[in-house]
Design a protein around this motif. Structure first.
Motif, PDB file in Angstrom:
ATOM      1  N   VAL A   1     -32.141 -33.902   7.265  1.00 56.77           N
ATOM      2  CA  VAL A   1     -32.350 -33.030   6.212  1.00 56.77           C
ATOM      3  C   VAL A   1     -32.367 -33.838   4.778  1.00 56.77           C
ATOM      4  O   VAL A   1     -32.958 -33.324   3.933  1.00 56.77           O
ATOM      5  CB  VAL A   1     -30.902 -32.153   5.990  1.00 56.77           C
ATOM      6  CG1 VAL A   1     -30.642 -31.327   4.964  1.00 56.77           C
ATOM      7  CG2 VAL A   1     -30.930 -31.523   7.593  1.00 56.77           C
ATOM      8  N   LEU A   2     -31.756 -34.804   4.783  1.00 54.67           N
ATOM      9  CA  LEU A   2     -31.557 -35.558   3.519  1.00 54.67           C
ATOM     10  C   LEU A   2     -31.549 -37.060   3.796  1.00 54.67           C
ATOM     11  O   LEU A   2     -31.307 -37.694   4.795  1.00 54.67           O
ATOM     12  CB  LEU A   2     -30.383 -35.195   2.661  1.00 54.67           C
ATOM     13  CG  LEU A   2     -30.364 -33.909   1.980  1.00 54.67           C
ATOM     14  CD1 LEU A   2     -29.221 -33.634   0.998  1.00 54.67           C
ATOM     15  CD2 LEU A   2     -31.623 -33.921   0.917  1.00 54.67           C
ATOM     16  N   ALA A   3     -32.297 -37.849   2.820  1.00 53.83           N
ATOM     17  CA  ALA A   3     -32.195 -39.113   2.805  1.00 53.83           C
ATOM     18  C   ALA A   3     -31.750 -39.821   1.427  1.00 53.83           C
ATOM     19  O   ALA A   3     -31.890 -39.149   0.483  1.00 53.83           O
ATOM     20  CB  ALA A   3     -33.528 -39.874   3.265  1.00 53.83           C
TER      21      ALA A   3
ATOM     22  N   LEU B   1     -26.613 -26.652   0.374  1.00 50.80           N
ATOM     23  CA  LEU B   1     -26.029 -26.937  -0.930  1.00 50.80           C
ATOM     24  C   LEU B   1     -24.701 -27.624  -0.380  1.00 50.80           C
ATOM     25  O   LEU B   1     -24.249 -28.829  -0.831  1.00 50.80           O
ATOM     26  CB  LEU B   1     -25.676 -26.009  -1.740  1.00 50.80           C
ATOM     27  CG  LEU B   1     -26.777 -25.324  -2.456  1.00 50.80           C
ATOM     28  CD1 LEU B   1     -26.379 -24.249  -3.261  1.00 50.80           C
ATOM     29  CD2 LEU B   1     -27.773 -26.455  -3.180  1.00 50.80           C
ATOM     30  N   SER B   2     -23.959 -27.190   0.777  1.00 55.85           N
ATOM     31  CA  SER B   2     -22.992 -27.781   1.335  1.00 55.85           C
ATOM     32  C   SER B   2     -23.087 -29.031   1.781  1.00 55.85           C
ATOM     33  O   SER B   2     -22.114 -30.049   1.951  1.00 55.85           O
ATOM     34  CB  SER B   2     -22.141 -26.952   2.168  1.00 55.85           C
ATOM     35  OG  SER B   2     -21.662 -25.519   1.479  1.00 55.85           O
ATOM     36  N   PHE B   3     -24.048 -29.109   2.610  1.00 54.00           N
ATOM     37  CA  PHE B   3     -24.652 -30.436   3.075  1.00 54.00           C
ATOM     38  C   PHE B   3     -24.915 -31.289   2.238  1.00 54.00           C
ATOM     39  O   PHE B   3     -24.340 -32.558   2.702  1.00 54.00           O
ATOM     40  CB  PHE B   3     -25.987 -30.123   3.886  1.00 54.00           C
ATOM     41  CG  PHE B   3     -26.537 -31.272   4.899  1.00 54.00           C
ATOM     42  CD1 PHE B   3     -26.094 -31.118   6.215  1.00 54.00           C
ATOM     43  CD2 PHE B   3     -27.277 -32.322   4.441  1.00 54.00           C
ATOM     44  CE1 PHE B   3     -26.662 -32.459   7.086  1.00 54.00           C
ATOM     45  CE2 PHE B   3     -27.721 -33.253   5.288  1.00 54.00           C
ATOM     46  CZ  PHE B   3     -27.416 -33.250   6.487  1.00 54.00           C
TER      47      PHE B   3
ATOM     48  N   ALA C   1     -16.058 -38.543   9.409  1.00 61.06           N
ATOM     49  CA  ALA C   1     -14.993 -38.010  10.149  1.00 61.06           C
ATOM     50  C   ALA C   1     -14.634 -36.783   9.744  1.00 61.06           C
ATOM     51  O   ALA C   1     -14.253 -35.554  10.187  1.00 61.06           O
ATOM     52  CB  ALA C   1     -14.017 -39.025  10.291  1.00 61.06           C
ATOM     53  N   ASP C   2     -14.668 -36.592   8.356  1.00 64.72           N
ATOM     54  CA  ASP C   2     -14.161 -35.275   7.647  1.00 64.72           C
ATOM     55  C   ASP C   2     -15.241 -34.410   7.431  1.00 64.72           C
ATOM     56  O   ASP C   2     -15.352 -33.230   6.724  1.00 64.72           O
ATOM     57  CB  ASP C   2     -13.539 -35.675   6.240  1.00 64.72           C
ATOM     58  CG  ASP C   2     -12.370 -36.419   6.620  1.00 64.72           C
ATOM     59  OD1 ASP C   2     -11.650 -36.072   7.638  1.00 64.72           O
ATOM     60  OD2 ASP C   2     -12.055 -37.031   5.384  1.00 64.72           O
ATOM     61  N   ALA C   3     -16.449 -34.724   7.834  1.00 66.17           N
ATOM     62  CA  ALA C   3     -17.687 -34.010   7.628  1.00 66.17           C
ATOM     63  C   ALA C   3     -17.861 -32.889   8.538  1.00 66.17           C
ATOM     64  O   ALA C   3     -17.636 -33.133   9.932  1.00 66.17           O
ATOM     65  CB  ALA C   3     -19.253 -34.778   7.570  1.00 66.17           C
ATOM     66  N   ASP C   4     -18.301 -31.821   8.331  1.00 73.23           N
ATOM     67  CA  ASP C   4     -18.702 -30.666   9.296  1.00 73.23           C
ATOM     68  C   ASP C   4     -20.233 -30.446   9.515  1.00 73.23           C
ATOM     69  O   ASP C   4     -20.434 -30.075  10.563  1.00 73.23           O
ATOM     70  CB  ASP C   4     -17.912 -29.363   8.795  1.00 73.23           C
ATOM     71  CG  ASP C   4     -18.299 -28.090   9.668  1.00 73.23           C
ATOM     72  OD1 ASP C   4     -18.130 -28.297  10.981  1.00 73.23           O
ATOM     73  OD2 ASP C   4     -18.417 -27.027   9.201  1.00 73.23           O
ATOM     74  N   LEU C   5     -20.979 -30.675   8.524  1.00 71.23           N
ATOM     75  CA  LEU C   5     -22.264 -30.117   8.603  1.00 71.23           C
ATOM     76  C   LEU C   5     -23.127 -31.358   8.688  1.00 71.23           C
ATOM     77  O   LEU C   5     -24.165 -31.300   9.303  1.00 71.23           O
ATOM     78  CB  LEU C   5     -22.815 -29.586   7.476  1.00 71.23           C
ATOM     79  CG  LEU C   5     -21.944 -28.377   6.991  1.00 71.23           C
ATOM     80  CD1 LEU C   5     -22.664 -27.908   5.728  1.00 71.23           C
ATOM     81  CD2 LEU C   5     -22.061 -27.148   8.062  1.00 71.23           C
ATOM     82  N   VAL C   6     -22.901 -32.649   8.537  1.00 73.47           N
ATOM     83  CA  VAL C   6     -23.521 -33.947   8.811  1.00 73.47           C
ATOM     84  C   VAL C   6     -23.032 -34.496  10.118  1.00 73.47           C
ATOM     85  O   VAL C   6     -21.766 -34.861  10.310  1.00 73.47           O
ATOM     86  CB  VAL C   6     -23.311 -34.781   7.519  1.00 73.47           C
ATOM     87  CG1 VAL C   6     -24.197 -36.147   7.612  1.00 73.47           C
ATOM     88  CG2 VAL C   6     -23.641 -34.301   6.532  1.00 73.47           C
ATOM     89  N   ALA C   7     -24.279 -34.702  10.938  1.00 73.33           N
ATOM     90  CA  ALA C   7     -23.669 -35.160  12.326  1.00 73.33           C
ATOM     91  C   ALA C   7     -23.786 -36.860  12.400  1.00 73.33           C
ATOM     92  O   ALA C   7     -23.077 -37.440  12.966  1.00 73.33           O
ATOM     93  CB  ALA C   7     -24.615 -34.657  13.425  1.00 73.33           C
ATOM     94  N   ALA C   8     -24.697 -37.353  11.572  1.00 73.14           N
ATOM     95  CA  ALA C   8     -25.132 -38.787  11.577  1.00 73.14           C
ATOM     96  C   ALA C   8     -25.484 -39.213  10.474  1.00 73.14           C
ATOM     97  O   ALA C   8     -26.280 -38.555   9.893  1.00 73.14           O
ATOM     98  CB  ALA C   8     -25.655 -39.110  13.149  1.00 73.14           C
ATOM     99  N   ALA C   9     -25.505 -40.607  10.126  1.00 73.73           N
ATOM    100  CA  ALA C   9     -26.134 -41.362   9.118  1.00 73.73           C
ATOM    101  C   ALA C   9     -26.582 -42.530   9.811  1.00 73.73           C
ATOM    102  O   ALA C   9     -26.106 -43.371  10.405  1.00 73.73           O
ATOM    103  CB  ALA C   9     -25.263 -41.727   7.903  1.00 73.73           C
TER     104      ALA C   9
ATOM    105  N   PHE D   1     -29.498 -38.605   7.065  1.00 74.74           N
ATOM    106  CA  PHE D   1     -28.497 -37.953   7.282  1.00 74.74           C
ATOM    107  C   PHE D   1     -28.971 -36.785   8.002  1.00 74.74           C
ATOM    108  O   PHE D   1     -29.815 -35.788   7.437  1.00 74.74           O
ATOM    109  CB  PHE D   1     -27.924 -37.658   6.019  1.00 74.74           C
ATOM    110  CG  PHE D   1     -27.275 -38.555   5.025  1.00 74.74           C
ATOM    111  CD1 PHE D   1     -25.807 -38.679   5.541  1.00 74.74           C
ATOM    112  CD2 PHE D   1     -27.932 -39.096   4.471  1.00 74.74           C
ATOM    113  CE1 PHE D   1     -25.212 -40.135   4.804  1.00 74.74           C
ATOM    114  CE2 PHE D   1     -27.429 -40.315   3.629  1.00 74.74           C
ATOM    115  CZ  PHE D   1     -26.118 -40.804   3.788  1.00 74.74           C
ATOM    116  N   LEU D   2     -28.332 -36.522   9.074  1.00 75.28           N
ATOM    117  CA  LEU D   2     -28.644 -35.782  10.397  1.00 75.28           C
ATOM    118  C   LEU D   2     -27.835 -34.620  10.409  1.00 75.28           C
ATOM    119  O   LEU D   2     -26.598 -34.741  10.125  1.00 75.28           O
ATOM    120  CB  LEU D   2     -29.066 -36.216  11.674  1.00 75.28           C
ATOM    121  CG  LEU D   2     -30.244 -37.044  11.841  1.00 75.28           C
ATOM    122  CD1 LEU D   2     -30.311 -38.433  10.974  1.00 75.28           C
ATOM    123  CD2 LEU D   2     -30.268 -37.553  13.409  1.00 75.28           C
TER     124      LEU D   2
END
Length: 585
Positions: free
Chosen positions: A39-41, A3-5, A70-78, A87-88
Motif C-alpha cells: 500500500v505504501l513504500a 489514512l490510518s494505515f 506488534a501494535d499495528a492493526d492495519l499493517v501486516a508486514a514491512a 508496507f503490506l
C-alpha cells in the motif's frame, strides 16, 4: 483506512529509525509503483545511505528488520525490495475499507473548524459568460467542493465589478439608446439583451461624431464621480444594469453548475467608507508617492516591478484599490481567502498582495489559484463577429453531441423497455456538461487546454462518460440485486482475488486523494484518481461476477458490499469535480 494505515506506517518508521540512531525528518513515504504488492513504500534509504555509509538496498533491509508491527492493526508486514521498504496491508485493512465505504459520505474528512472563502469567476457583468473564461467557474467550483469535502467551512463568492468606467459606460449606453437602435438579441435573456447596449455604447464612443462623443464622455464622467461621491441615485442607476446582467449570467453558471453563496459588490466597499480608509492609510505609508497628481505605491521592495496607482489624479479609485478593502473584509471574516484567477492576472495579484502587506495584513491567509487558457473546439462552434463564443453555446453543443453518442449506444429494446425520452434528455445533459467540466478539470491548471469533442465524449477512453458509466454500472448491479440486498455485515476475507484486492486498495485511497487535492488546491488530482478507479473497477467487473448463479451467497454478499463501496467512492469523487453521477446510461 488508508489514512490510518499511513499513520501506522509513519509511527513504525519513526520508531525503527530512532532505534537505528537515524534521523526521522524525512520518511520518504510514497505510493509504490504499479505491480508492487504494497500500500505504501519508504524511499528513505536513498537519503540515509550517505549517513550510514552503506548502499541504499542494505539500508532498506536494516530498516525493514527494525520495523516493529506488534501494535499495528492495519499493517501486516514491512519488507525490503531493493532500496525501498514496502508496507503490506493486513486483512483488517480490507475489512475496514469495506465497512467504512458503506457510508454514502465516504471520503468526506472530519471538520477542521477552518472557515474558507473561495472567490471565483467574477466575470465583469457586461454580457453573457464567454467560453474563454469557462475554466474559472469550473475550476473555482471544484476547488470549493474539494475544500468542503476536506472538512472546511466554505463560502463561495462572486466579486461583482459594479464600479468604475466600464459600468459607467454601460449605464450611460443603457439609458441612451433605444431598442430600435440595436440588433435582435441572440437569446431571450437579460444578459443577451443588455449586452447589445454595451456594444453599441463602445461603438459610438469609438466611431461617433466627436462633439456627441465629448458630450457622452461628460455624462460618463458624471456617473464615475457620482459613484466616488457615494451618490445613492447613481448607485441605483448602475445597479439596474448590473443586476439584470447578473441574473442572466447566473442561468449559465447554474448549468455547469457553479453556485454561489454571495455576490459581493465592489460598491459595497465604497459605500461603507472602507475604500476611502484604505486610500488614507496608503497615503500615509512610506511607500506612497505622488506623480502628476495621482497617488501610487513603489512596490520594488516587495519584488513587484511596477508601481501601483491607487488614486487617480481626478480623485477616483481603481479596481485594485477597492479590492484591497474587499480583501481586508475577507481577512476579518475568514481564516483563508482563496481566489481563482486567469494567468493574465498574476501582476494584479502580486500588486494586491504587496499592497495588503503595506497596509499591515498577514497575507499568509491569501492564496491565489492561477489557471491557463482553454482554446476553442474545432468544428461545430461558429464564432459570431465581435462576440466570440458564449459558454451557453458550448454547453448546448455538448448536450447535443452527447445525445448523439447516447443514441448510438441504444438498441430498440433499451429504448422501449428501459429509457424514456426524458431519460435520454437527462443522460445527454449529465454526460454532455459533465464531459466539458471533466475535460477542463482533468488537466493541470497551469497547462493550456485545447478542447476536443472526440476526446471529451469518448465513452471508451479516459473521459467523464467513461467514469460516469462506472457509477451507472454499480447502480445497475445493486438495482438488479434488489433494495436492501447488501447485508450489514459481510466476510471481506472472501474478497481475495487480485482484482478485488486492488479495487479495495483503490477505494481506501479516496480520503487521502481528497486530502492531497485540498492541500494543493489541484482538482486534477481527483480527476486522475477517477480514471484509475474506473480502470480498476472495470477489471473487477470483468473477472469477478457478482450476481451469477455459480457465485455462492457469502461471496455474492461480499462482492455486493464492494460494489456499494465503489458506487459511493466514484459518486463522491465525481461530486467534488462537479460532474453528475448518472444512475443509468
Amino acid at each position: 483506512m488508508f489514512l490510518s494505515f499511513r499513520e501506522e506506517v509513519e509511527d513504525a518508521l519513526v520508531d525503527a529509525l530512532d532505534g537505528l540512531d537515524l534521523p526521522t525528518d524525512d520518511l520518504g513515504i510514497e505510493t509504490p509503483p504499479e505491480g508492487v504488492d504494497a500500500v505504501l513504500a519508504s524511499s528513505a534509504a536513498f537519503r540515509l545511505a550517505g549517513e550510514v555509509g552503506a548502499p541504499p538496498p542494505k539500508v532498506a533491509a536494516d530498516v525493514a528488520d527494525a520495523v516493529d508491527l506488534a501494535d499495528a492493526d492495519l499493517v501486516a508486514a514491512a519488507t525490503a525490495q531493493g532500496p525501498y521498504v514496502n508496507f503490506l496491508p493486513s486483512d483488517a485493512y480490507y475489512e475496514g475499507t469495506v465497512e467504512q465505504a458503506q457510508d454514502e459520505a465516504f471520503g468526506r474528512l472530519a471538520p477542521t473548524g477552518e472557515e474558507v472563502v473561495v472567490e471565483h469567476t467574477s466575470a465583469n457583468p457586461t454580457g453573457p459568460v464567454h467560453v474563454g473564461r469557462a475554466r474559472n467557474p469550473i475550476t473555482g467550483d471544484a476547488v470549493a467542493r474539494i475544500l468542503d469535502f476536506a472538512g472546511h467551512d466554505v463560502d463561495r463568492h462572486y466579486y461583482v465589478n459594479d464600479a468604475g468606467r466600464q459600468m459607467a459606460v454601460f449605464t450611460w449606453a443603457y439609458e441612451t439608446f433605444d431598442e430600435d437602435d440595436l440588433p435582435a438579441p441572440e437569446r431571450e435573456r437579460a444578459d443577451y439583451d443588455l449586452v447589445r447596449y454595451y456594444r453599441k455604447g463602445h461603438e459610438f464612443l469609438e466611431e461617433g461624431d466627436p462633439e456627441a462623443v465629448e458630450e457622452a464622455e461628460t455624462e460618463i464622467q458624471s456617473l464615475i464621480q457620482g459613484m466616488e461621491a457615494n451618490d445613492e441615485e447613481t448607485f441605483e442607476r448602475v445597479a439596474r444594469v448590473v443586476d439584470q446582467v447578473l441574473s442572466g449570467m447566473q442561468v449559465t453558471l447554474d448549468r455547469l453548475p457553479a453556485p454561489f453563496d454571495e455576490f459581493v459588490k465592489e460598491t459595497r466597499f465604497m459605500r461603507d467608507g472602507s475604500t476611502d480608509a484604505v486610500v488614507d492609510r496608503l497615503k500615509d505609508s512610506e511607500y506612497a508617492e505622488r506623480e502628476d497628481g495621482a497617488w501610487q505605491l513603489d512596490l520594488e521592495p516587495f519584488d513587484v516591478d511596477k508601481e501601483f496607482v491607487f488614486l487617480r489624479s481626478d480623485g477616483s479609485t481603481l479596481y485594485t484599490t477597492r479590492d484591497l478593502a474587499h480583501h481586508e473584509w475577507k481577512f476579518d471574516n475568514y481564516d483563508r481567502a482563496v481566489t481563482v484567477l486567469g494567468e493574465d492576472q498574476q501582476l494584479h495579484a502580486s500588486q494586491l498582495e504587496a499592497a495588503l502587506e503595506v497596509l499591515g495584513n498577514d497575507t499568509d491567509q491569501l492564496e491565489s489559484v492561477f489557471y491557463s487558457w482553454v482554446n476553442l473546439p474545432d468544428g461545430g462552434m461558429s464564432t459570431r463577429e465581435g462576440t466570440g463564443v458564449d459558454l451557453d453555446d458550448l454547453l448546448d453543443e455538448a448536450v447535443a453531441r452527447a445525445r448523439e453518442e447516447v443514441e448510438k449506444r441504444m438498441d430498440d429494446r433499451i429504448r422501449d423497455d428501459d429509457l424514456s425520452e426524458a431519460d435520454v434528455d437527462r443522460i445527454a445533459r449529465q454526460v454532455g456538461i459533465g464531459a466539458v467540466r471533466y475535460d477542463i478539470i482533468s488537466k493541470q491548471r497551469s497547462k493550456t487546454i485545447t478542447f476536443e469533442w472526440s476526446r471529451a465524449l469518448d465513452f471508451e477512453a479516459q473521459s467523464a462518460p467513461y467514469v460516469q458509466y462506472v457509477h451507472a454500472r454499480c447502480c445497475g448491479i445493486l438495482a438488479e440485486a434488489g433494495e436492501g440486498s447488501v447485508p450489514d455485515a459481510v466476510d471481506a476475507s472472501l474478497l481475495d482475488s487480485d482484482e478485488e484486492r486492488e479495487l479495495l486498495e483503490t477505494v481506501a485511497r479516496f480520503p487521502a486523494v481528497i486530502e492531497e487535492a485540498a492541500a494543493d488546491l489541484e482538482p486534477h488530482t481527483v480527476a486522475t484518481y477517477t480514471r484509475e478507479f474506473a480502470e480498476t473497477f472495470n477489471a473487477f467487473y470483468r473477472e469477478c461476477p457478482v450476481l451469477a448463479d455459480d457465485v455462492d451467497d457469502d461471496l455474492r454478499d461480499a462482492r455486493l458490499a464492494l460494489v456499494a463501496a465503489a458506487r459511493h467512492t466514484v459518486g463522491n469523487a465525481l461530486y467534488v469535480l462537479g460532474v453528475e453521477a448518472p444512475e443509468s446510461m
